[in-house]
Design a protein around this motif. Sequence first.
Motif, PDB file in Angstrom:
ATOM      1  N   THR A  24     -11.851  27.874  88.487  1.00 23.54           N
ATOM      2  CA  THR A  24     -10.710  27.157  88.908  1.00 23.54           C
ATOM      3  C   THR A  24     -10.518  27.140  90.394  1.00 23.54           C
ATOM      4  O   THR A  24     -10.956  28.128  91.315  1.00 23.54           O
ATOM      5  CB  THR A  24      -9.225  27.869  88.147  1.00 23.54           C
ATOM      6  OG1 THR A  24      -8.125  27.297  88.702  1.00 23.54           O
ATOM      7  CG2 THR A  24      -9.169  29.187  88.524  1.00 23.54           C
ATOM      8  N   ARG A  36      -4.088  22.059  91.028  1.00 24.07           N
ATOM      9  CA  ARG A  36      -5.152  22.987  90.511  1.00 24.07           C
ATOM     10  C   ARG A  36      -5.915  22.658  89.236  1.00 24.07           C
ATOM     11  O   ARG A  36      -5.260  22.109  88.366  1.00 24.07           O
ATOM     12  CB  ARG A  36      -4.410  24.449  90.045  1.00 24.07           C
ATOM     13  CG  ARG A  36      -5.362  25.661  89.473  1.00 24.07           C
ATOM     14  CD  ARG A  36      -4.661  26.715  89.374  1.00 24.07           C
ATOM     15  NE  ARG A  36      -4.511  27.338  90.751  1.00 24.07           N
ATOM     16  CZ  ARG A  36      -5.501  27.956  91.424  1.00 24.07           C
ATOM     17  NH1 ARG A  36      -6.660  27.935  90.902  1.00 24.07           N
ATOM     18  NH2 ARG A  36      -5.156  28.649  92.635  1.00 24.07           N
ATOM     19  N   VAL A  37      -7.202  22.750  89.260  1.00 22.83           N
ATOM     20  CA  VAL A  37      -7.944  22.239  88.348  1.00 22.83           C
ATOM     21  C   VAL A  37      -9.040  23.311  87.819  1.00 22.83           C
ATOM     22  O   VAL A  37      -9.386  24.261  88.604  1.00 22.83           O
ATOM     23  CB  VAL A  37      -8.749  20.811  88.750  1.00 22.83           C
ATOM     24  CG1 VAL A  37      -7.816  19.852  88.882  1.00 22.83           C
ATOM     25  CG2 VAL A  37      -9.538  21.064  89.756  1.00 22.83           C
ATOM     26  N   THR A  38     -10.006  23.032  86.856  1.00 24.66           N
ATOM     27  CA  THR A  38     -10.893  23.842  86.366  1.00 24.66           C
ATOM     28  C   THR A  38     -12.152  22.936  86.376  1.00 24.66           C
ATOM     29  O   THR A  38     -12.186  21.984  85.711  1.00 24.66           O
ATOM     30  CB  THR A  38     -10.961  24.438  84.857  1.00 24.66           C
ATOM     31  OG1 THR A  38      -9.686  25.413  85.071  1.00 24.66           O
ATOM     32  CG2 THR A  38     -12.019  25.169  84.366  1.00 24.66           C
ATOM     33  N   TYR A  83     -15.518  21.280  95.159  1.00 22.59           N
ATOM     34  CA  TYR A  83     -15.688  22.689  94.482  1.00 22.59           C
ATOM     35  C   TYR A  83     -16.927  23.278  95.066  1.00 22.59           C
ATOM     36  O   TYR A  83     -17.014  24.217  95.727  1.00 22.59           O
ATOM     37  CB  TYR A  83     -15.720  22.561  93.244  1.00 22.59           C
ATOM     38  CG  TYR A  83     -15.867  24.118  92.346  1.00 22.59           C
ATOM     39  CD1 TYR A  83     -14.740  25.112  92.234  1.00 22.59           C
ATOM     40  CD2 TYR A  83     -17.049  24.650  92.004  1.00 22.59           C
ATOM     41  CE1 TYR A  83     -14.940  26.098  91.879  1.00 22.59           C
ATOM     42  CE2 TYR A  83     -17.286  25.786  91.410  1.00 22.59           C
ATOM     43  CZ  TYR A  83     -16.305  26.565  91.443  1.00 22.59           C
ATOM     44  OH  TYR A  83     -16.425  27.706  90.867  1.00 22.59           O
ATOM     45  N   GLU A  92     -11.409  37.941  90.175  1.00 26.24           N
ATOM     46  CA  GLU A  92     -10.509  36.743  90.002  1.00 26.24           C
ATOM     47  C   GLU A  92      -9.629  36.379  91.195  1.00 26.24           C
ATOM     48  O   GLU A  92      -8.650  35.818  91.217  1.00 26.24           O
ATOM     49  CB  GLU A  92      -9.759  36.781  88.816  1.00 26.24           C
ATOM     50  CG  GLU A  92     -10.664  36.487  87.540  1.00 26.24           C
ATOM     51  CD  GLU A  92      -9.952  36.063  86.681  1.00 26.24           C
ATOM     52  OE1 GLU A  92      -9.702  34.901  86.036  1.00 26.24           O
ATOM     53  OE2 GLU A  92      -9.317  36.850  85.599  1.00 26.24           O
ATOM     54  N   ASP A 106      -6.581  18.266  84.340  1.00 27.41           N
ATOM     55  CA  ASP A 106      -6.862  19.301  85.080  1.00 27.41           C
ATOM     56  C   ASP A 106      -8.063  20.018  84.776  1.00 27.41           C
ATOM     57  O   ASP A 106      -8.437  21.433  84.957  1.00 27.41           O
ATOM     58  CB  ASP A 106      -5.515  20.355  85.141  1.00 27.41           C
ATOM     59  CG  ASP A 106      -5.350  20.819  83.499  1.00 27.41           C
ATOM     60  OD1 ASP A 106      -6.117  20.584  82.734  1.00 27.41           O
ATOM     61  OD2 ASP A 106      -4.296  21.492  83.604  1.00 27.41           O
ATOM     62  N   PHE A 107      -8.684  19.759  83.485  1.00 26.89           N
ATOM     63  CA  PHE A 107     -10.116  20.450  83.031  1.00 26.89           C
ATOM     64  C   PHE A 107     -11.215  19.384  83.554  1.00 26.89           C
ATOM     65  O   PHE A 107     -11.095  18.024  82.882  1.00 26.89           O
ATOM     66  CB  PHE A 107     -10.159  20.601  81.659  1.00 26.89           C
ATOM     67  CG  PHE A 107     -11.556  21.055  81.212  1.00 26.89           C
ATOM     68  CD1 PHE A 107     -12.061  22.426  81.777  1.00 26.89           C
ATOM     69  CD2 PHE A 107     -12.204  20.262  80.561  1.00 26.89           C
ATOM     70  CE1 PHE A 107     -13.053  22.835  81.066  1.00 26.89           C
ATOM     71  CE2 PHE A 107     -13.649  20.665  80.012  1.00 26.89           C
ATOM     72  CZ  PHE A 107     -14.230  22.024  80.396  1.00 26.89           C
TER      73      PHE A 107
END
Length: 524
Positions: A64, A85-87, A268, A280, A369-370
Amino acid sequence: MKILFTNTAIVLVIATLLSSCFFNKHPKSQKTGIPYNDKKYGYQKFRQTHPAPGPGLVAIEGGTFVLGGSADQDINFEYNNVRKRVTIPAFYMDETEVANQDWLDYLHWISATFPTDHELYYNALPDTLVWRRPLSYNEPYVSNYLRHPAFQDYPVVGVTWDQAQDYCVWRTDRMNEFILQSQGKIINPRAAKATAGAAAANAQKVPFNTDMYLNNQFRGAGIDGKKMTADLNGKPAAGSKKAVRPVTVEDGILKPAYRLPTEAEWEYAALALAGNTQFENITDGKIYPWNGLGVRSAKKATRGLILANFKRGAGDNGGVGGYLNDKAFITAPTRSYQPNDFGLYNMAGNVNEWVQDTYRQMSFEDVDDFNPFRGNEFTDKRLADPATGKYAKDKYGRPIKDPAKSAKKMTYAELIASQTAAATPAAPSKDPLAGKAYNADARGFLDTVNTSLYGTTTLVSNHSKVYKGGSWNDLAYWLNPATRRFMNEDDASAEVGFRCAMDLVGAPEIHPGGKPHFSVKKAK
């Protein structure tokens, strides 16, 4: 007596082991008990693998992060990178940008494979005229940048988004073809013996294509290798003692396709926050692919050196003679400067890089968000014969793809009807959505931009593609991974290149060693 007992025990142990080996020769289904890989039953189970990345790629462990979160300016360009916020799932990415030599390999293959197809070769050529400026003397780059060996490890430029897509397809096919040739699954016609070489070359009238091979449409004399996989359910061909088959996806031998990274993947990967995380927790944020707020090295041995290839200011593309600041006036070799914490070179500066996404100003607010992405164009492979499942192919041996006809799996009758020119019209339905055409173009997702107004009221359309990263001719602001710009998919620039990515299949954790894990009982 004691000796006799010992010998008897040994015999019993050996007999037990032999019996165990005999009865457990084949693994069994956990749900039915039927043995796998046994000709008497015909069910197959393949060795579970976690395939290594394709050539040139490094593994990027997903996670994330805040998309657009590294923007450090109070006023960002066009307000198009609102934080979200994304994964990002784990994936593979090219260690370096695609270089001139890589593109020359592509051109060489085209000229050798299709020597009379001048249009195909011409369409694959980068636009070297991107170096020209009305009031600048850049002709040496027009003539030399792509082909001169001095520039062979420099990033290819003048490549459109469309050309980058074609390169990804070509690279995928050449990689998988080489894997199969190396393992003896298919014949390499160039390496075949003189007596059989002509037959092999004639048999392979069209080049290898991964989709066609997996659909059992790249087979026959002069193609099938000597080490093909045994087929438990097939019958031996005439003159052969055993049944064989092509490699399938389930074998785990072939690799997924190369592609452009999505915008979110690229951002990312550029930030590489994995180098600043523990349990984390992100211990230090970044505004560049390296730590710190500046663009110079703080390390003792390299203190003061510029960390990327960019334009420091108006009229300053390289610094002062005798002590050049970034040691490059235009592009630099693809392995220049320090890689980021993921091991990726030049994720800031050198050349901007195409990504897969279609540009919209508000994408960061709209996307999921994914694995966020805007640009899906869903397609189906056209069937030449619906009854046999054979694909229709173009003159280059690639499957012809049409816009997807349904958002879900069709019934078999619907599938056959959809592949038939004179399909029977469906009966009227009371469903208010029935008969509404399925739109396979999800690039905008409910976007109402009228494409007929492109160039009149807006420069943004479904042909607008995102590029990121900053270049040798950009100021430091554009080195921030959150910045984003767009260009038409058939345009090119001396400041834009690209690198490829690949899906990672299987477990997402790249370095599980030294980390806590639950103990899980293995299947019998």
